[in-house]
Design an enzyme around this catalytic site. Sequence first.
Site, PDB file in Angstrom:
ATOM      1  N   LYS A   1      38.066 -30.128 -15.265  1.00  0.00           N
ATOM      2  CA  LYS A   1      36.520 -29.852 -15.890  1.00  0.00           C
ATOM      3  C   LYS A   1      35.838 -28.970 -15.519  1.00  0.00           C
ATOM      4  O   LYS A   1      35.235 -28.443 -16.542  1.00  0.00           O
ATOM      5  CB  LYS A   1      36.037 -31.730 -15.153  1.00  0.00           C
ATOM      6  CG  LYS A   1      36.906 -32.127 -14.671  1.00  0.00           C
ATOM      7  CD  LYS A   1      36.162 -33.964 -14.163  1.00  0.00           C
ATOM      8  CE  LYS A   1      36.455 -33.394 -12.142  1.00  0.00           C
ATOM      9  NZ  LYS A   1      37.293 -33.376 -12.159  1.00  0.00           N
TER      10      LYS A   1
ATOM     11  N   HIS B   1      34.412 -27.778  -8.257  1.00  0.00           N
ATOM     12  CA  HIS B   1      35.000 -27.072  -9.765  1.00  0.00           C
ATOM     13  C   HIS B   1      34.955 -25.515  -9.413  1.00  0.00           C
ATOM     14  O   HIS B   1      34.315 -25.033  -8.523  1.00  0.00           O
ATOM     15  CB  HIS B   1      33.988 -27.017 -10.429  1.00  0.00           C
ATOM     16  CG  HIS B   1      33.179 -29.201 -10.405  1.00  0.00           C
ATOM     17  ND1 HIS B   1      35.289 -29.806 -10.889  1.00  0.00           N
ATOM     18  CD2 HIS B   1      32.540 -29.574 -11.144  1.00  0.00           C
ATOM     19  CE1 HIS B   1      34.385 -30.764 -10.830  1.00  0.00           C
ATOM     20  NE2 HIS B   1      33.065 -30.926 -11.443  1.00  0.00           N
TER      21      HIS B   1
ATOM     22  N   GLN C   1      35.257 -36.078 -10.030  1.00  0.00           N
ATOM     23  CA  GLN C   1      36.730 -36.882  -9.471  1.00  0.00           C
ATOM     24  C   GLN C   1      37.032 -37.100 -10.643  1.00  0.00           C
ATOM     25  O   GLN C   1      36.745 -36.803 -12.313  1.00  0.00           O
ATOM     26  CB  GLN C   1      36.103 -37.771  -8.720  1.00  0.00           C
ATOM     27  CG  GLN C   1      35.782 -36.925  -7.229  1.00  0.00           C
ATOM     28  CD  GLN C   1      34.417 -37.400  -7.252  1.00  0.00           C
ATOM     29  OE1 GLN C   1      33.644 -37.892  -7.909  1.00  0.00           O
ATOM     30  NE2 GLN C   1      34.522 -35.879  -6.195  1.00  0.00           N
TER      31      GLN C   1
END
Length: 432
Positions: free
Chosen positions: A15, A40, A222
């Site tokens: 992501k 991330h 998540q």
Amino acid sequence: MNLAVLGAQWGDEGKGKIVDLLTPSFSIVARSQGGHNAGHTVYAAGNKFVLHLLPSGILHAGISCVIGNGVVVDPVALFEEVETLQGHGIDVEGRLLVSDKAHLILPYHRDLDLLSEARRGERKIGTTSRGIGPAYEDKIGRRGVRVGDLADGSPESPLAQAIRENVAARNRLIGDSTLRWETVLDELRAAWKRLRPMVTDVSVYLDQARRDGRSILFEGAQGALLDIDHGTYPFVTSSNSTIGGVCTGLGVGPRAIDAVLGVAKAYTTRVGGGPLPSELPGDAGDRLRESGQEFGASTGRPRRCGWYDAVAVRYAARINGIDALALTKLDVLDTMPEIRLCTAYRRNGERITEFPADLAQLAACEPEYETVRSWSSPTAGVRRYADLPVEARDYIARLEAVTGVPVAIVSTGSDRDDTIVREGSIAASWGV
Ligand code: GDP
């Protein structure tokens, strides 16, 4: 146009890279849930950044970043991240906002996290032990401390009373009296001095921003299968990582979200315990792990690896209302001599196409696979759809068919530019 970018598997889908890629098309990046357990990884300006709490948009100058009320905030971790960025010349002042309603992670939450995992023994959830679960427990238990509570740190304040009670409870549970509530309160007073300029009513801020015509990217942490309600409970995270969490975690209505982009890897991974139907044991799993560098960004733990599971992503698409997928790490399959796709499960001779809620039933599911042709040439670094080998295009087409969602973005490497935005897809209208 406001967009939500959410994990469609068990987290770690990439992501960070996708948000980083899309950020220049937006004015604000907002996080609505989770804590600094998220990790991330973003490569920008020749540096590798692992962001845990700050929205990845922070790496772009001029983008405002919002930490919503649904996030649990460890002030120590927050300041550390801010300092790391400042050390690289990235100034966050004036463009990082934190909700006054966000709950705090305090030192006793970390202690309680360790204790609760130790007590679970074999049934360990595999949390990052950063106090996130216990902070959410205190929130739901109505004993939590919110960022805005720090405004009054006097010894008679409700804040001081809450800290006194919570530290006493921690000491009783752990059988240790070394943590003093006065120390915690002092730390919080100091933290407030630094936090105060960032604290705001995030819901009002986002509402005004929308009226001013500014666009928002909602950044999930998540993934759907780790959602507290819809995930593989109890092997889940402590918050709603699905679409509803965006609304409750930022104080925005559902119509503020114009589109939902799910992020999924071209295969499957998960960290920690719980069933994983398409898990690949042995050499093939090791190969995926090595090739995909599947080791936790927060903890370094090896991730469990397996084939793409269309049952799981179809489920994620349904509960989130996913419009399109960003398919990441296609290049990791370059080295696989054979590629498989899990299209359904089998249990006691029955074909299962909907993701089971019961863990024992899920654990008893055998994946039903289709084998697809491996590629005749590598996909790593390919930046045009037409340049992908025909087998990879066939794989994506088959994956779209069994998942029921179009793939709008394909990622072929960790670099921002190693990305294909498909012509005519919804993503092509986002200005990337
Ligand atoms: P997140 O939490 O969903 O952002 O995922 P992580 O950051 O934990 O894991 C994604 C990892 O994969 C990072 O190290 C990324 O740099 C890397 N990555 C993202 N997209 C790709 C890709 O398409 N190919 C490869 N090889 N690596 C990628």
